[in-house]
Design an enzyme around this catalytic site. Structure first.
Site, mmCIF file in Angstrom:
data_model
loop_
_atom_site.group_PDB
_atom_site.id
_atom_site.type_symbol
_atom_site.label_atom_id
_atom_site.label_comp_id
_atom_site.label_asym_id
_atom_site.label_seq_id
_atom_site.Cartn_x
_atom_site.Cartn_y
_atom_site.Cartn_z
ATOM 1 N N GLU A 197 10.453 -63.324 26.985
ATOM 2 C CA GLU A 197 9.595 -63.779 28.157
ATOM 3 C C GLU A 197 8.491 -62.839 28.467
ATOM 4 O O GLU A 197 7.555 -63.441 28.531
ATOM 5 C CB GLU A 197 10.530 -63.174 29.526
ATOM 6 C CG GLU A 197 9.842 -63.385 31.029
ATOM 7 C CD GLU A 197 10.541 -63.080 31.726
ATOM 8 O OE1 GLU A 197 11.387 -62.818 32.120
ATOM 9 O OE2 GLU A 197 10.353 -64.071 33.007
ATOM 10 N N ASP B 128 15.945 -71.744 53.855
ATOM 11 C CA ASP B 128 16.677 -72.024 55.432
ATOM 12 C C ASP B 128 18.212 -72.730 55.083
ATOM 13 O O ASP B 128 19.449 -72.064 55.429
ATOM 14 C CB ASP B 128 16.370 -73.143 55.882
ATOM 15 C CG ASP B 128 15.008 -73.040 56.905
ATOM 16 O OD1 ASP B 128 15.853 -71.918 57.464
ATOM 17 O OD2 ASP B 128 13.905 -73.573 57.005
ATOM 18 N N HIS C 7 22.800 -64.021 40.792
ATOM 19 C CA HIS C 7 22.396 -63.549 41.774
ATOM 20 C C HIS C 7 23.648 -63.482 43.246
ATOM 21 O O HIS C 7 24.005 -64.912 44.156
ATOM 22 C CB HIS C 7 21.775 -64.558 42.610
ATOM 23 C CG HIS C 7 19.878 -65.175 41.894
ATOM 24 N ND1 HIS C 7 19.439 -63.973 41.741
ATOM 25 C CD2 HIS C 7 19.894 -65.660 40.695
ATOM 26 C CE1 HIS C 7 18.375 -63.949 41.149
ATOM 27 N NE2 HIS C 7 18.771 -64.977 40.627
ATOM 28 N N LYS D 45 13.650 -72.718 63.363
ATOM 29 C CA LYS D 45 14.403 -73.464 63.587
ATOM 30 C C LYS D 45 15.709 -73.971 62.962
ATOM 31 O O LYS D 45 17.257 -74.011 63.000
ATOM 32 C CB LYS D 45 14.055 -74.812 62.725
ATOM 33 C CG LYS D 45 12.835 -75.574 63.920
ATOM 34 C CD LYS D 45 12.037 -77.438 63.448
ATOM 35 C CE LYS D 45 11.480 -76.673 61.561
ATOM 36 N NZ LYS D 45 10.806 -77.137 61.744
ATOM 37 N N GLU E 137 23.826 -61.640 46.334
ATOM 38 C CA GLU E 137 23.575 -62.239 47.022
ATOM 39 C C GLU E 137 23.416 -63.243 47.752
ATOM 40 O O GLU E 137 23.677 -63.657 49.110
ATOM 41 C CB GLU E 137 21.590 -61.549 47.019
ATOM 42 C CG GLU E 137 20.677 -62.351 46.459
ATOM 43 C CD GLU E 137 21.111 -62.367 45.226
ATOM 44 O OE1 GLU E 137 21.392 -61.442 44.679
ATOM 45 O OE2 GLU E 137 19.322 -62.857 44.583
ATOM 46 N N CYS F 115 19.584 -59.964 38.239
ATOM 47 C CA CYS F 115 19.035 -60.803 37.165
ATOM 48 C C CYS F 115 18.077 -59.850 35.751
ATOM 49 O O CYS F 115 18.054 -59.087 34.927
ATOM 50 C CB CYS F 115 18.295 -62.340 37.629
ATOM 51 S SG CYS F 115 18.612 -63.408 36.814
HETATM 52 N N1 GLN Z 1 12.347 -64.103 34.677
HETATM 53 C C1 GLN Z 1 13.937 -63.749 33.989
HETATM 54 C C2 GLN Z 1 14.801 -65.433 33.164
HETATM 55 O O1 GLN Z 1 14.202 -66.068 33.761
HETATM 56 C C3 GLN Z 1 15.098 -63.579 35.355
HETATM 57 C C4 GLN Z 1 14.888 -64.832 36.650
HETATM 58 C C5 GLN Z 1 15.717 -63.446 37.466
HETATM 59 O O2 GLN Z 1 15.663 -62.861 37.543
HETATM 60 N N2 GLN Z 1 16.270 -65.174 38.330
HETATM 61 O O3 GLN Z 1 15.762 -65.339 33.084
#
Ligand code: GLN
Length: 547
Positions: A404, A71, A519, A17, A521, A380
Site C-alpha cells: 500500500e 446514519d 470491522h 435527524k 465495530e 484493519c
Molecule cells: N488501507 C488498508 C487497506 O486498504 C486498510 C483499510 C482499512 O483500515 N479499512 O487494506
C-alpha cells in the site's frame, strides 16, 4: 404494506435527524412493530465510499457490501436491523441509474427530465421491500430549501400522493433558538421552514423541535397554530447526556404516540422499554472507568471513527465502566519515541485508515502495546500495523512493509512486502484487485466468513469458531510469511474458510493483543455489545487494577 414516515430537517443542519429517526425506529419496535430505516442523500457522489472522513465522517459498510452514510450505523445500533444496500441512496446513484437507462434506450426516445424520470427512480427506490415491514422510515439528508434536495422532496410528495390516504406521514425537525437578551425561544425560523416545505406541497404532520430550554406551553400552541400541526404533534427534543437516552426521552415527549395518532392507529399497543431502561442504567451508573487511546489520523474529527467510539462505549456498558476515549495523533511520534504519548492508558486501539501518513507512529504504538503488555486491538489498518511491527521487530525482517505504501511512493522501499493486494472468493467467483483500479466500490466489501483456531483467544472471546464480519480494505497479509511470523509467536488465529486470507492475528504470550482484518465495530449495539469490544474493555479494566 408498510406505512411510510418521511423525516426532513429545516433551519440548520446537524439537528440530529439521524438520531431522531433511529430512536423513533426503536420506539416503534418497542410497541411490537417491525421497521426498516433508509437514508436518501442529495449529494452527487454515487456513494460516500470515495469521500474523505473529513468531509463525511465514517463510511458505514453493510453486510451486503454497500458503503453508506454513518446514519445507517445509528439505525442499526438502535434497531438491530442489519442495513442493506437498498437502505441508502444518493442523487449521484439515482442520476447514474437514469443515465445508464437513457444510454440503453430504455426511455424509448423520450426527453429525460428531473420530473418524472429522476423522481420516478427515487420512488422506485422507496418502494423496495414495502411488503416486508410495518413501518418504513426514510430520512432525507440536508435541509429543506437546498437546491440539491428538491428532487427528493418532490419525489416524497408524489409518493405520498400516489399511496392511499393515511399511509404516509411527514416529520420535520427544526430548531428553536434561544435569545438570552429577551429570555425567549423564537419560533419564527420554524415557521419559515415549514412554509418552505408547504410551498413544495408537503405539510408536516409532526414537528420535532430542538431546543436548549423547555418549550413553554404558549410557544407550543403558537407553533401548532402557525405551522398547522396538532399541539400534541409538536415534540420537544432537548440536549441529552448520551445518545442512548434518545428513545426514552422521545417517548417521554410523546413522539411515538404522536406518530401512531397521525396514522390513526388505536388503541396503540403499549411499549416495552425495559431494554432501553437497562441501557440507560448502564450508561449513567458506571462502577469505574478505563482510559483507552485511539491512535489514528483523523483524530480531530470524532465522526471519522464513530462506530469505534460507540462500540467502546458498548464494551464499557458490558463491564459497567465508563470508557474514556482519548484521541492520539499517530503523526506526533512518527519519528520520536512513542512512550511519552502512550503511557498511562489501560488499552490502545489502532483503527482503520488509508495511506501512509502516520503509519510509522501506529507501528510504534503496536510495538509499545506488545512490549508493555497493554491490551491492543488493531482494526484493519491496525492489524496491518501489528503484522509489520511483528515482522520488523520480532521475526527479524527489519525492512518489512506494505505494498500500500510502496505503491504510493512509487518504489521498492520495503523488503519483504508482507501486505499485498490479493484475490478473494465472493459468492462463487474470484475477485482480484489492481493498484490502479477505480477507487469507488472496488474494495473487499461486506460480510465474509472466517474460521477461528479452536483454543485461540479469539475463539474463546467469540465463543465460536465460525464468525461473519464486515470488511472494507484492499490489502491482505501475504501468507508466504505466515510460518515466519507464527514461529515468532504471532498466531494466525482466524482465516478465510479457504485458508488463503488471514483474518485475525494474536500474540500468544500477551494478555490481550488482537488484530482483525475486518470491522467488528460495525456490528456492536448498546443492547448487544460486540464480544471483541466487551472483552477488550474487560482486559482494560484488569489493566487498570494493575497500574
Ligand atoms: N488501507 C488498508 C487497506 O486498504 C486498510 C483499510 C482499512 O483500515 N479499512 O487494506
Amino acid at each position: 404494506m408498510a406505512r411510510y414516515i418521511f423525516i426532513t430537517g429545516g433551519v440548520v443542519s446537524s439537528l440530529g435527524k439521524g438520531l431522531a429517526s433511529a430512536a423513533l425506529g426503536a420506539l416503534l419496535q418497542a410497541r411490537g412493530f417491525s421497521v426498516r430505516l433508509r437514508k436518501l442523500d442529495p449529494y452527487l457522489n454515487v456513494d460516500p465510499g470515495t469521500m474523505s472522513p473529513f468531509e463525511h465522517g465514517e463510511v458505514f459498510v453493510t453486510d451486503d457490501g454497500a458503503e453508506t452514510d454513518l446514519d445507517l450505523g445509528h439505525y442499526e445500533r438502535f434497531t438491530g436491523v442489519p442495513a442493506r444496500q437498498t437502505d441508502s441512496v444518493s442523487s449521484g446513484r439515482i442520476y447514474s441509474t437514469v443515465l445508464e437507462k437513457e444510454r440503453r434506450g430504455d426511455y424509448l426516445g423520450k426527453t429525460i427530465q428531473v420530473v418524472p424520470h429522476v423522481t420516478n427512480e427515487i420512488k422506485e427506490f422507496l418502494k423496495i421491500g414495502e411488503d416486508e415491514v410495518d413501518f418504513m422510515l426514510c430520512e432525507i439528508g440536508g435541509t429543506v430549501g437546498d437546491i440539491e434536495g428538491l428532487p427528493f422532496f418532490e419525489a416524497i410528495r408524489q409518493f405520498a400522493h400516489d399511496k392511499k390516504r393515511g399511509q404516509c406521514i411527514f416529520m420535520h425537525l427544526t430548531l428553536l433558538p434561544y435569545l438570552a437578551a429577551s429570555g425567549e425561544l423564537k419560533t419564527k425560523p420554524t415557521q419559515h421552514s415549514v412554509k418552505e416545505l408547504q410551498s413544495i406541497g408537503i405539510a408536516p404532520d409532526i414537528l420535532v423541535c430542538r431546543s436548549e430550554h423547555p418549550i413553554p406551553e404558549k410557544e407550543r400552541e403558537k407553533i401548532a397554530l402557525f405551522c398547522n400541526v396538532r399541539k400534541e404533534a409538536v415534540v420537544a427534543a432537548y440536549d441529552l447526556k448520551s445518545i442512548y437516552e434518545a428513545p426514552l426521552a422521545y417517548h417521554e415527549q410523546g413522539l411515538d404516540q404522536a406518530v401512531l395518532d397521525a396514522f390513526d392507529i388505536s388503541p396503540a399497543p403499549a411499549p416495552n422499554l425495559a431494554m432501553w431502561h437497562d441501557v440507560y442504567d448502564r450508561i449513567h451508573n458506571p462502577e469505574g472507568h478505563v482510559k483507552v487511546a485511539i491512535v489514528g489520523k483523523y483524530t480531530q474529527l470524532e465522526d471519522a471513527y464513530k462506530s469505534i467510539a460507540e462500540a467502546l462505549t458498548h464494551g464499557g456498558m458490558a463491564n459497567r465502566v465508563k470508557v474514556k476515549i482519548e484521541w492520539v495523533d499517530a503523526e506526533l511520534f512518527d519519528r520520536e519515541d512513542a512512550a511519552p504519548y502512550l503511557e498511562g492508558y489501560h488499552a490502545i486501539l489502532v483503527p482503520g485508515g488509508f495511506g501512509e501518513r502516520g503509519t510509522e507512529g501506529k507501528i510504534k504504538a503496536a510495538q509499545f502495546a506488545r512490549e508493555k503488555k497493554i491490551p491492543y486491538l488493531g482494526i484493519c489498518l491496525g492489524m496491518q500495523m501489528a503484522v509489520i511491527e511483528a515482522a520488523r521487530n520480532v521475526a527479524g525482517l527489519a525492512k518489512a512493509g506494505s505494498e500500500e505504501f510502496d505503491h504510493e511512493a512509487g518504489g521498492k522501499r520495503f523488503e519483504p512486502v508482507v501486505y499485498h493486494l490479493k484475490e478473494w472468493v465472493q459468492g462463487n467467483h474470484t475477485v482480484a484487485r489492481k493498484a490502479d483500479d477505480d477507487k469507488g466500490g472496488t474494495m473487499r466489501l461486506g460480510a465474509y466468513t472466517a474460521s477461528l483456531t479452536p483454543g485461540s483467544k479469539v475463539a474463546d472471546v467469540y465463543g465460536s469458531t465460525t464468525i461473519e464480519e464486515r470488511h472494507r480494505h484492499r490489502y491482505e497479509v501475504d501468507t508466504k510469511y505466515r510460518e515466519t511470523l507464527e514461529s515468532a509467536g504471532l498466531l494466525f488465529s482466524g482465516m478465510s474458510p479457504d485458508g488463503k486470507l488471514p483474518e485475525i492475528v494474536e500474540w500468544q504470550d500477551h494478555p490481550w493483543f488482537i488484530g482483525v482484518q475486518f470491522h467488528p465495530e460495525l456490528k456492536s449495539k448498546p443492547f448487544a455489545p460486540h464480544p471483541l469490544f466487551a472483552d477488550f474493555v474487560r482486559a482494560a479494566v484488569e489493566m487498570s487494577r494493575l497500574v
